[in-house]
Design a protein around this motif. Structure first.
Motif, PDB file in Angstrom:
ATOM      1  N   ILE A   1      74.844  33.090 194.645  1.00  0.00           N
ATOM      2  CA  ILE A   1      73.650  33.282 195.454  1.00  0.00           C
ATOM      3  C   ILE A   1      73.992  33.193 196.940  1.00  0.00           C
ATOM      4  O   ILE A   1      74.734  32.299 197.365  1.00  0.00           O
ATOM      5  CB  ILE A   1      72.589  32.197 195.138  1.00  0.00           C
ATOM      6  N   ALA A   2      73.456  34.122 197.715  1.00  0.00           N
ATOM      7  CA  ALA A   2      73.481  34.007 199.172  1.00  0.00           C
ATOM      8  C   ALA A   2      72.123  33.454 199.597  1.00  0.00           C
ATOM      9  O   ALA A   2      71.093  34.139 199.480  1.00  0.00           O
ATOM     10  CB  ALA A   2      73.731  35.365 199.818  1.00  0.00           C
TER      11      ALA A   2
ATOM     12  N   VAL B   1      70.730  37.190 194.776  1.00  0.00           N
ATOM     13  CA  VAL B   1      71.849  37.225 193.837  1.00  0.00           C
ATOM     14  C   VAL B   1      72.886  38.237 194.321  1.00  0.00           C
ATOM     15  O   VAL B   1      72.580  39.417 194.529  1.00  0.00           O
ATOM     16  CB  VAL B   1      71.377  37.600 192.417  1.00  0.00           C
ATOM     17  N   LEU B   2      74.116  37.756 194.523  1.00  0.00           N
ATOM     18  CA  LEU B   2      75.223  38.646 194.887  1.00  0.00           C
ATOM     19  C   LEU B   2      75.999  39.099 193.667  1.00  0.00           C
ATOM     20  O   LEU B   2      76.486  40.233 193.607  1.00  0.00           O
ATOM     21  CB  LEU B   2      76.183  37.930 195.847  1.00  0.00           C
TER      22      LEU B   2
ATOM     23  N   TRP C   1      70.997  23.394 201.419  1.00  0.00           N
ATOM     24  CA  TRP C   1      71.889  22.746 202.387  1.00  0.00           C
ATOM     25  C   TRP C   1      73.251  23.456 202.443  1.00  0.00           C
ATOM     26  O   TRP C   1      74.254  22.868 202.794  1.00  0.00           O
ATOM     27  CB  TRP C   1      72.090  21.261 202.081  1.00  0.00           C
ATOM     28  N   ARG C   2      73.296  24.733 202.102  1.00  0.00           N
ATOM     29  CA  ARG C   2      74.542  25.521 202.133  1.00  0.00           C
ATOM     30  C   ARG C   2      74.176  26.991 202.230  1.00  0.00           C
ATOM     31  O   ARG C   2      73.040  27.385 201.944  1.00  0.00           O
ATOM     32  CB  ARG C   2      75.372  25.237 200.888  1.00  0.00           C
ATOM     33  N   ASP C   3      75.153  27.815 202.606  1.00  0.00           N
ATOM     34  CA  ASP C   3      74.847  29.238 202.754  1.00  0.00           C
ATOM     35  C   ASP C   3      75.079  30.043 201.482  1.00  0.00           C
ATOM     36  O   ASP C   3      74.435  31.078 201.283  1.00  0.00           O
ATOM     37  CB  ASP C   3      75.590  29.852 203.949  1.00  0.00           C
ATOM     38  N   HIS C   4      75.987  29.606 200.615  1.00  0.00           N
ATOM     39  CA  HIS C   4      76.215  30.269 199.335  1.00  0.00           C
ATOM     40  C   HIS C   4      76.312  29.211 198.234  1.00  0.00           C
ATOM     41  O   HIS C   4      76.721  28.075 198.495  1.00  0.00           O
ATOM     42  CB  HIS C   4      77.505  31.099 199.349  1.00  0.00           C
ATOM     43  N   ALA C   5      75.936  29.603 197.029  1.00  0.00           N
ATOM     44  CA  ALA C   5      75.936  28.650 195.919  1.00  0.00           C
ATOM     45  C   ALA C   5      76.298  29.341 194.622  1.00  0.00           C
ATOM     46  O   ALA C   5      75.941  30.504 194.395  1.00  0.00           O
ATOM     47  CB  ALA C   5      74.563  27.996 195.791  1.00  0.00           C
TER      48      ALA C   5
END
Length: 338
Positions: free
Chosen positions: A45-46, A84-85, A104-108
């Motif tokens: 995820i972005a 969704v990437l 709390w983050r840019d990608h997961a």
């Protein structure tokens, strides 16, 4: 984005040490971490919007609570909306938008079971973190299931200009409350509560004792207290209860920083008025979510329910947004836009 160009690192906020009192920049840091390829049943995820919420302060401590504390040295988490990437899970495709819990983050990278698809055409994406997200659902559950709001009730809401409080007052009125009163931390917010959110009365708790201001706003007492603050507000509300009143404990923001707070000295009035103090966790009441989406979605479509957001730009400003929210500088939901 092809599999070859997927990001292999992410930036994530970490808890470096447990705060004593109010958190500071020395307690958290933004670090770069490796991002593995998604495995079977997982999504990459972005993130596009992040939520910062008062309960997160409690998780920075190691006190026993309804949710596990953040681990020192590990990334923080919280509600987020992202795109969704890459998908290795049935039912999700690149380009889908989802709500999930790895903010709390840019990608997961996360299991698809922890993601819920949302439609950006039905509502703006940040709304799924606020009025159509956990704050809105919390307000709805607290009033519907625990306060058991009734026609003609007098309702008092502390922290009324926040993400939950703004919805509580409006939903109470839509459910038939006769009079809704709110407290907030500035004269500007008091004006907003009355003029935009339909509160019948509101006061700035910094302008004088809460009990005195509440007595002026509700001289005949209150039937429901929806508490987001605790401390002096809770004591004042207990002193203003009518017979068979209901107190719904939603938050205790006055105590989250570990500052000394005197507890209510008038608990005996609960017996005098035969009133209830009720506490809940929204995640245990999710059977109401379909009713919430249907009813609140309808009110939004009809223009009967209003909401605001305070938006800060940039992942690097997430901590500043969190601290500003804890100081009460937001109106409605505090959102971070990536």
């Amino acid at each position: 984005m092809s599999e070859q160009t997927l990001p292999t690192t992410a930036r994530a906020w970490h808890l470096d040490s447990r705060p004593e009192g109010r958190p500071t920049a020395s307690n958290l840091s933004l670090r770069e971490v490796d991002l593995p390829a998604p495995g079977p049943g997982q999504l990459l995820i972005a993130n596009e919007y992040l939520s910062v919420d008062p309960y997160m302060r409690g998780r920075m401590s190691d006190k026993k609570s309804y949710i596990e504390p953040y681990e020192v040295g590990a990334p923080l988490d919280g509600p987020a909306v992202g795109r969704v990437l890459s998908s290795h899970a049935e039912g999700f495709a690149p380009g889908d938008y989802v709500v999930h819990a790895l903010g709390w983050r840019d990608h997961a990278i996360l299991d698809a079971a922890g993601a819920q698809k949302v439609d950006p055409n039905l509502a703006p994406l940040p709304a799924y973190l606020g009025v159509l997200g956990v704050p809105g659902l919390t307000a709805y559950i607290g009033l519907e299931r625990f306060a058991k709001i009734k026609e003609g009730d007098t309702v008092f809401v502390s922290g009324a200009a926040g993400a939950i409080g703004t919805q509580v007052g409006q939903i109470a009125k839509l459910k038939g409350a006769g009079r809704v009163i709110g407290s907030a931390g500035s004269d500007e917010k008091v004006k907003l509560l009355i003029e935009e959110y339909g509160y019948d009365a509101a006061f700035n708790y910094k302008n004088g004792p809460v009990a005195e201001q509440l007595a002026q706003a509700a001289p005949e007492g209150i039937d429901v207290f929806f508490d987001n603050v605790g401390g002096e507000h809770l004591e004042a509300a207990i002193g203003a209860l009518k017979l068979h009143a209901r107190i719904v404990l939603c938050g205790m923001v006055s105590q989250y920083n570990g500052e000394k707070v005197v507890g209510p000295r008038n608990l005996w009035n609960l017996s005098v008025t035969r009133s209830d103090i009720l506490a809940f966790m929204f995640s245990e009441e999710l059977d109401l979510q379909p009713h919430f989406v249907r009813e609140v979605g309808g009110w939004l479509a009809e223009g009967k329910l209003h909401y605001r957001e305070t938006v800060r730009d940039g992942l690097e400003n997430t901590l500043d947004a969190f601290l500003a929210m804890m100081r009460g500088e937001n109106v409605g939901k505090m959102i971070v836009k990536l």
